[in-house]
Enzyme design. Structure first.
Site, PDB file in Angstrom:
ATOM      1  N   ARG A  34       0.881  -1.168   0.000  1.00  0.00           N
ATOM      2  CA  ARG A  34       0.000   0.000   0.000  1.00  0.00           C
ATOM      3  C   ARG A  34       0.915   1.213   0.000  1.00  0.00           C
ATOM      4  O   ARG A  34       1.434   1.610   1.035  1.00  0.00           O
ATOM      5  CB  ARG A  34      -0.892  -0.044   1.235  1.00  0.00           C
ATOM      6  CG  ARG A  34      -2.051  -1.020   1.118  1.00  0.00           C
ATOM      7  CD  ARG A  34      -3.183  -0.420   0.296  1.00  0.00           C
ATOM      8  NE  ARG A  34      -3.578   0.856   0.857  1.00  0.00           N
ATOM      9  CZ  ARG A  34      -4.483   1.012   1.829  1.00  0.00           C
ATOM     10  NH1 ARG A  34      -5.137  -0.021   2.293  1.00  0.00           N
ATOM     11  NH2 ARG A  34      -4.783   2.222   2.296  1.00  0.00           N
ATOM     12  N   ARG A  67      -4.084   3.784  -2.571  1.00  0.00           N
ATOM     13  CA  ARG A  67      -5.502   4.008  -2.274  1.00  0.00           C
ATOM     14  C   ARG A  67      -5.759   5.471  -1.917  1.00  0.00           C
ATOM     15  O   ARG A  67      -5.132   6.010  -1.000  1.00  0.00           O
ATOM     16  CB  ARG A  67      -5.915   3.105  -1.106  1.00  0.00           C
ATOM     17  CG  ARG A  67      -7.384   3.114  -0.807  1.00  0.00           C
ATOM     18  CD  ARG A  67      -8.204   2.274  -1.772  1.00  0.00           C
ATOM     19  NE  ARG A  67      -7.988   0.862  -1.628  1.00  0.00           N
ATOM     20  CZ  ARG A  67      -7.862   0.017  -2.656  1.00  0.00           C
ATOM     21  NH1 ARG A  67      -7.929   0.458  -3.902  1.00  0.00           N
ATOM     22  NH2 ARG A  67      -7.678  -1.273  -2.455  1.00  0.00           N
ATOM     23  N   GLN A 231      -9.429  -7.050  10.208  1.00  0.00           N
ATOM     24  CA  GLN A 231      -8.455  -7.918   9.536  1.00  0.00           C
ATOM     25  C   GLN A 231      -7.729  -8.766  10.582  1.00  0.00           C
ATOM     26  O   GLN A 231      -7.145  -8.213  11.514  1.00  0.00           O
ATOM     27  CB  GLN A 231      -7.454  -7.015   8.840  1.00  0.00           C
ATOM     28  CG  GLN A 231      -6.693  -7.619   7.713  1.00  0.00           C
ATOM     29  CD  GLN A 231      -5.883  -6.512   7.050  1.00  0.00           C
ATOM     30  OE1 GLN A 231      -4.881  -6.066   7.595  1.00  0.00           O
ATOM     31  NE2 GLN A 231      -6.338  -6.046   5.913  1.00  0.00           N
ATOM     32  N   LYS A 326     -28.348 -17.832  25.867  1.00  0.00           N
ATOM     33  CA  LYS A 326     -28.607 -19.212  26.288  1.00  0.00           C
ATOM     34  C   LYS A 326     -30.096 -19.504  26.472  1.00  0.00           C
ATOM     35  O   LYS A 326     -30.548 -20.601  26.184  1.00  0.00           O
ATOM     36  CB  LYS A 326     -27.863 -19.520  27.594  1.00  0.00           C
ATOM     37  CG  LYS A 326     -26.366 -19.723  27.401  1.00  0.00           C
ATOM     38  CD  LYS A 326     -25.717 -20.190  28.690  1.00  0.00           C
ATOM     39  CE  LYS A 326     -24.218 -20.377  28.466  1.00  0.00           C
ATOM     40  NZ  LYS A 326     -23.545 -20.963  29.624  1.00  0.00           N
ATOM     41  N   ASN A 351     -26.741 -24.493  25.907  1.00  0.00           N
ATOM     42  CA  ASN A 351     -25.448 -23.919  25.498  1.00  0.00           C
ATOM     43  C   ASN A 351     -24.914 -24.597  24.237  1.00  0.00           C
ATOM     44  O   ASN A 351     -23.807 -24.291  23.807  1.00  0.00           O
ATOM     45  CB  ASN A 351     -24.417 -24.034  26.627  1.00  0.00           C
ATOM     46  CG  ASN A 351     -23.935 -25.461  26.822  1.00  0.00           C
ATOM     47  OD1 ASN A 351     -24.654 -26.406  26.506  1.00  0.00           O
ATOM     48  ND2 ASN A 351     -22.729 -25.623  27.326  1.00  0.00           N
ATOM     49  N   ASP A 372     -23.441 -27.678  30.274  1.00  0.00           N
ATOM     50  CA  ASP A 372     -22.867 -26.996  31.442  1.00  0.00           C
ATOM     51  C   ASP A 372     -23.114 -27.784  32.733  1.00  0.00           C
ATOM     52  O   ASP A 372     -22.250 -27.839  33.623  1.00  0.00           O
ATOM     53  CB  ASP A 372     -23.506 -25.603  31.621  1.00  0.00           C
ATOM     54  CG  ASP A 372     -22.902 -24.559  30.690  1.00  0.00           C
ATOM     55  OD1 ASP A 372     -21.760 -24.750  30.238  1.00  0.00           O
ATOM     56  OD2 ASP A 372     -23.598 -23.558  30.403  1.00  0.00           O
ATOM     57  N   GLY A 399     -28.252 -17.875  35.035  1.00  0.00           N
ATOM     58  CA  GLY A 399     -28.226 -19.040  34.155  1.00  0.00           C
ATOM     59  C   GLY A 399     -27.212 -20.086  34.589  1.00  0.00           C
ATOM     60  O   GLY A 399     -27.496 -21.281  34.604  1.00  0.00           O
ATOM     61  N   ARG A 424     -34.752 -13.628  43.892  1.00  0.00           N
ATOM     62  CA  ARG A 424     -34.363 -14.269  42.638  1.00  0.00           C
ATOM     63  C   ARG A 424     -33.954 -15.726  42.893  1.00  0.00           C
ATOM     64  O   ARG A 424     -34.242 -16.620  42.093  1.00  0.00           O
ATOM     65  CB  ARG A 424     -33.201 -13.489  41.997  1.00  0.00           C
ATOM     66  CG  ARG A 424     -33.021 -13.879  40.563  1.00  0.00           C
ATOM     67  CD  ARG A 424     -32.073 -13.000  39.778  1.00  0.00           C
ATOM     68  NE  ARG A 424     -31.847 -13.608  38.462  1.00  0.00           N
ATOM     69  CZ  ARG A 424     -30.871 -13.292  37.641  1.00  0.00           C
ATOM     70  NH1 ARG A 424     -30.018 -12.344  37.962  1.00  0.00           N
ATOM     71  NH2 ARG A 424     -30.737 -13.903  36.484  1.00  0.00           N
TER      72      ARG A 424
HETATM   73  P1  NAP Z   1     -26.382 -14.057  35.091  1.00  0.00           P
HETATM   74  O1  NAP Z   1     -27.506 -14.844  34.528  1.00  0.00           O
HETATM   75  O2  NAP Z   1     -26.242 -12.629  34.788  1.00  0.00           O
HETATM   76  O3  NAP Z   1     -26.451 -14.226  36.697  1.00  0.00           O
HETATM   77  C1  NAP Z   1     -25.504 -13.670  37.530  1.00  0.00           C
HETATM   78  C2  NAP Z   1     -25.864 -13.909  38.988  1.00  0.00           C
HETATM   79  O4  NAP Z   1     -24.800 -13.391  39.761  1.00  0.00           O
HETATM   80  C3  NAP Z   1     -27.132 -13.198  39.456  1.00  0.00           C
HETATM   81  O5  NAP Z   1     -27.751 -13.964  40.437  1.00  0.00           O
HETATM   82  C4  NAP Z   1     -26.575 -11.896  40.045  1.00  0.00           C
HETATM   83  O6  NAP Z   1     -27.359 -11.352  41.062  1.00  0.00           O
HETATM   84  C5  NAP Z   1     -25.298 -12.379  40.655  1.00  0.00           C
HETATM   85  N1  NAP Z   1     -24.289 -11.329  40.787  1.00  0.00           N
HETATM   86  C6  NAP Z   1     -23.858 -10.511  39.792  1.00  0.00           C
HETATM   87  N2  NAP Z   1     -22.874  -9.726  40.253  1.00  0.00           N
HETATM   88  C7  NAP Z   1     -22.675 -10.056  41.558  1.00  0.00           C
HETATM   89  C8  NAP Z   1     -21.788  -9.602  42.570  1.00  0.00           C
HETATM   90  N3  NAP Z   1     -20.895  -8.644  42.314  1.00  0.00           N
HETATM   91  N4  NAP Z   1     -21.857 -10.176  43.771  1.00  0.00           N
HETATM   92  C9  NAP Z   1     -22.754 -11.139  44.034  1.00  0.00           C
HETATM   93  N5  NAP Z   1     -23.633 -11.616  43.117  1.00  0.00           N
HETATM   94  C10 NAP Z   1     -23.588 -11.076  41.899  1.00  0.00           C
HETATM   95  O7  NAP Z   1     -24.974 -14.720  34.672  1.00  0.00           O
HETATM   96  P2  NAP Z   1     -24.695 -16.276  34.393  1.00  0.00           P
HETATM   97  O8  NAP Z   1     -25.017 -16.624  32.991  1.00  0.00           O
HETATM   98  O9  NAP Z   1     -25.327 -17.067  35.479  1.00  0.00           O
HETATM   99  O10 NAP Z   1     -23.098 -16.332  34.499  1.00  0.00           O
HETATM  100  C11 NAP Z   1     -22.439 -16.075  35.730  1.00  0.00           C
HETATM  101  C12 NAP Z   1     -20.966 -16.431  35.605  1.00  0.00           C
HETATM  102  O11 NAP Z   1     -20.815 -17.830  35.421  1.00  0.00           O
HETATM  103  C13 NAP Z   1     -20.289 -15.827  34.375  1.00  0.00           C
HETATM  104  O12 NAP Z   1     -19.714 -14.596  34.703  1.00  0.00           O
HETATM  105  C14 NAP Z   1     -19.236 -16.843  33.975  1.00  0.00           C
HETATM  106  O13 NAP Z   1     -17.959 -16.424  34.414  1.00  0.00           O
HETATM  107  C15 NAP Z   1     -19.613 -18.085  34.731  1.00  0.00           C
HETATM  108  N6  NAP Z   1     -19.831 -19.236  33.814  1.00  0.00           N
HETATM  109  C16 NAP Z   1     -18.799 -20.117  33.689  1.00  0.00           C
HETATM  110  C17 NAP Z   1     -18.948 -21.228  32.869  1.00  0.00           C
HETATM  111  C18 NAP Z   1     -17.816 -22.215  32.758  1.00  0.00           C
HETATM  112  O14 NAP Z   1     -17.842 -23.040  31.854  1.00  0.00           O
HETATM  113  N7  NAP Z   1     -16.829 -22.173  33.630  1.00  0.00           N
HETATM  114  C19 NAP Z   1     -20.140 -21.419  32.173  1.00  0.00           C
HETATM  115  C20 NAP Z   1     -21.165 -20.489  32.316  1.00  0.00           C
HETATM  116  C21 NAP Z   1     -20.996 -19.387  33.139  1.00  0.00           C
HETATM  117  P3  NAP Z   1     -28.538 -10.308  40.752  1.00  0.00           P
HETATM  118  O15 NAP Z   1     -29.675 -11.156  40.261  1.00  0.00           O
HETATM  119  O16 NAP Z   1     -28.778  -9.660  42.033  1.00  0.00           O
HETATM  120  O17 NAP Z   1     -28.013  -9.374  39.678  1.00  0.00           O
END
Ligand code: NAP
Length: 558
Positions: A34, A67, A231, A326, A351, A372, A399, A424
């Protein structure tokens, strides 16, 4: 074979030649000089000499492109000067000179003036060329804002130009769907064609160019030398995305989520395909969580994943699904009549999507599953031993918590869900109890009550402690709460491996289990579902740890 071309944009001929040598060593077939920073069009003879030298001394065949700024480049001199240079290059047969393999000129320049068109044609080989020239013309069109509204007109114009040996179309992909149109364009080509999507959503078109017969794809030598948004680096394209082994029959897999740019999944699955010699590739498949009402993320998932699944030539045979899709993929499965694994229904999230295709490429079977739950169960069991009859605290109510709790309940453990919002946790436990018939083995509690719950293990299912997450320096379990009977602490967060929670747990004398064990197991299960083969023992873990280490996120080994 689709060529791999490294673009080199610099004002310094020495540096450009050094990079060309590196590009060759990295496996490139071609470099694109280029010259728009090197050539000003001011009539300075030294500039022309520098470009001639660049081409003559290039260790690889080259494209020369100057270009203009109005098509995304750096050149702001006049068109006549740059076209005169290209003409000079195409006829560079003097001592020590060499013509380039290609020159690239924009369709817009070609359309602008019959005189410029005529001059460019003097420099290249084409059916009406009377001289024996070695340089071919790439006629190109770029749009950095999105798919050009007049795309069909541009393609027809290119096709009407017999002097164009290669057509190039590049535009910013605004969603994964834009790649599909680029693939269709390649399928309908009437001569060698480059069709590339720019930006994060365009990676698919760059990696899968060999599957659709693209003439070439561009890859940068290093992050700082990228010449177009999105890229990839040449090492990424070749080593991570298996570029050299992709062909028309290559099956496509990927991870659907937002964001997915830093996912470890492409690293482990592509390593598995390479180890077992499977003709497949795994890519990030970013589907934006569109803003709008609560249904917006689902609508964008439905529109995009639906098209990827239905595209017959893409050969999408499966994908991992991650945050925030998910739950949405389960709903999509219901609406589309796909098969749903009962465990995914019970958890309320999937998942994994697996697809089988008939001889015409259309999907003959689609099934969503959840790997999971079993992954979390097995990761914890590796440290705790038999889970039946044990009491485990699950922190969080999202989740991941639902999947982990389902896995543990399935193994006969009792689960206490403790989340910062008790309501929750109660709602999650009520839904899971109904779906899994857990009875008294599933209860909820306040986080503060953790020390007196009599749990032998604690599993963090919140993002607390995750790099780049909402609370990277936080432990979801307050210090002092790991006293008592708790022997094992597992984190589902794996980025970094050594989270604040695991540091506290280690200091309290607990056995710690990092989140990679669960990640690796859910990925290995997906690989088995898709390919019918298990990846080599330990491969996914080694690859994932190595990748985390290169990102400085490895922490202490287990
Ligand atoms: P999510 O649906 O957003 O749920 C998060 C949960 O954590 C909620 O109950 C939330 O509470 C709570 N929370 C968020 N921040 C917090 C804090 N600072 N202190 C205390 N509680 C807190 O998320 P998710 O899909 O369950 O995923 C959660 C984590 O799981 C991810 O960050 C990921 O690292 C891990 N993960 C790992 C795998 C693996 O293969 N190792 C697979 C899946 C997920 P509230 O309802 O009050 O907001």
């Amino acid at each position: 074979m689709t060529l791999l071309c490294v673009p080199i944009l610099t004002h310094d001929a020495e540096a450009a030649l050094r990079d060309a040598v590196l590009a060759k060593a990295a496996g490139a077939d071609l470099v694109e000089f280029r010259i728009d920073e090197m050539f000003s069009g001011s009539g300075d003879e030294a500039e022309e000499k520098a470009v001639l030298r660049l081409v003559a001394e290039s260790p690889l065949p080259c494209i020369v492109t100057c270009r203009p700024t109005w098509e995304g480049g750096q050149y702001d001199g006049d068109d006549a000067a740059r076209v005169a240079l290209l003409e000079r290059l195409g006829t560079a047969f003097g001592p020590g000179e060499h013509p380039p393999r290609f020159i690239d000129i924009e369709l817009a320049t070609f359309e602008r003036s019959a005189n410029l068109r005529q001059k460019v044609k003097l420099a290249v080989d084409h059916p009406e060329q009377v001289r024996d020239l070695k340089t071919s013309l790439i006629l190109s069109a770029h749009d950095f804002s999105g798919r050009p509204a007049d795309l069909s007109r541009r393609i027809l114009k290119m096709r009407a130009e017999p002097a164009a040996a290669v057509h190039k179309i590049a535009y910013r992909a605004r969603s994964l769907r834009d790649n599909l149109e680029l693939f269709d364009l390649l399928a309908g080509r009437d001569r060698p064609t480059i069709a590339l999507g720019m930006g994060e959503f365009g990676l698919l078109s760059r990696v899968l160019a060999p599957k659709f017969g693209g003439f070439l794809t561009f890859a940068s030598l290093r992050d700082s030398t990228v010449t177009a948004p999105g890229q990839p680096r040449i090492s990424e394209l070749v080593d991570l995305y298996r570029f050299r082994s992709i062909g028309p029959a290559t099956r496509v897999y990927g991870v659907v989520g937002w964001p997915v740019g830093h996912s470890l999944s492409p690293h482990v699955h592509n390593a598995g395909f390479t180890a077992l010699g499977i003709d497949a590739v795994y890519l990030p498949l970013p589907i934006a969580a569109a803003e709008g009402d609560a249904d917006a993320p689902f609508e964008s998932l439905k529109a995009t994943l639906g098209e990827l699944v239905d595209h017959r030539r893409l050969d999408l045979c499966g994908c991992s699904v991650t945050i925030p899709h998910k739950e949405g993929v389960l709903r999509l499965a219901r609406e589309s009549g796909w098969e749903i694994d009962p465990l995914a229904t019970a958890i309320g999230a999937a998942n994994t999507l697996t697809l089988e295709r008939g001889p015409d490429g259309s999907p003959s079977l689609a099934r969503v599953m959840n790997t999971d739950a079993a992954a979390a169960r097995d990761a914890l069991a590796a440290a705790v031993g038999e889970l039946a009859g044990k009491r485990v605290a699950v922190i969080g109510a999202g989740g991941a918590a639902r999947a982990v709790a389902a896995g543990l309940l399935g193994a006969g453990a009792s689960v206490v869900v403790a989340s910062r919002r008790r309501a929750r946790a109660d709602a999650m436990a009520a839904a899971l109890s109904t779906n899994l018939d857990a009875g008294q083995r599933l209860v909820t509690a306040e986080l503060a009550g953790l020390p007196s719950l009599g749990c032998e293990a604690v599993v963090n299912c919140t993002p607390a402690g995750m790099a780049g997450g909402p609370a990277p320096d936080e432990s979801p379990v307050p210090e002092g709460h790991l006293k008592g009977e708790c022997r094992v602490v597992m984190d589902t967060v794996y980025s970094p491996l050594e989270t604040p929670l695991l540091r506290v747990a280690r200091a309290a004398g607990c056995t710690v289990v990092d989140g990679l064990g669960m990640f690796v197991r859910q990925a290995e299960a997906q690989f088995l579902i898709w390919t019918g083969e298990r990846p080599p023992v330990g491969l996914f873990e080694r690859v994932a740890r190595r990748e985390l280490a290169t990102r400085g996120l490895e922490g202490k080994p287990r």
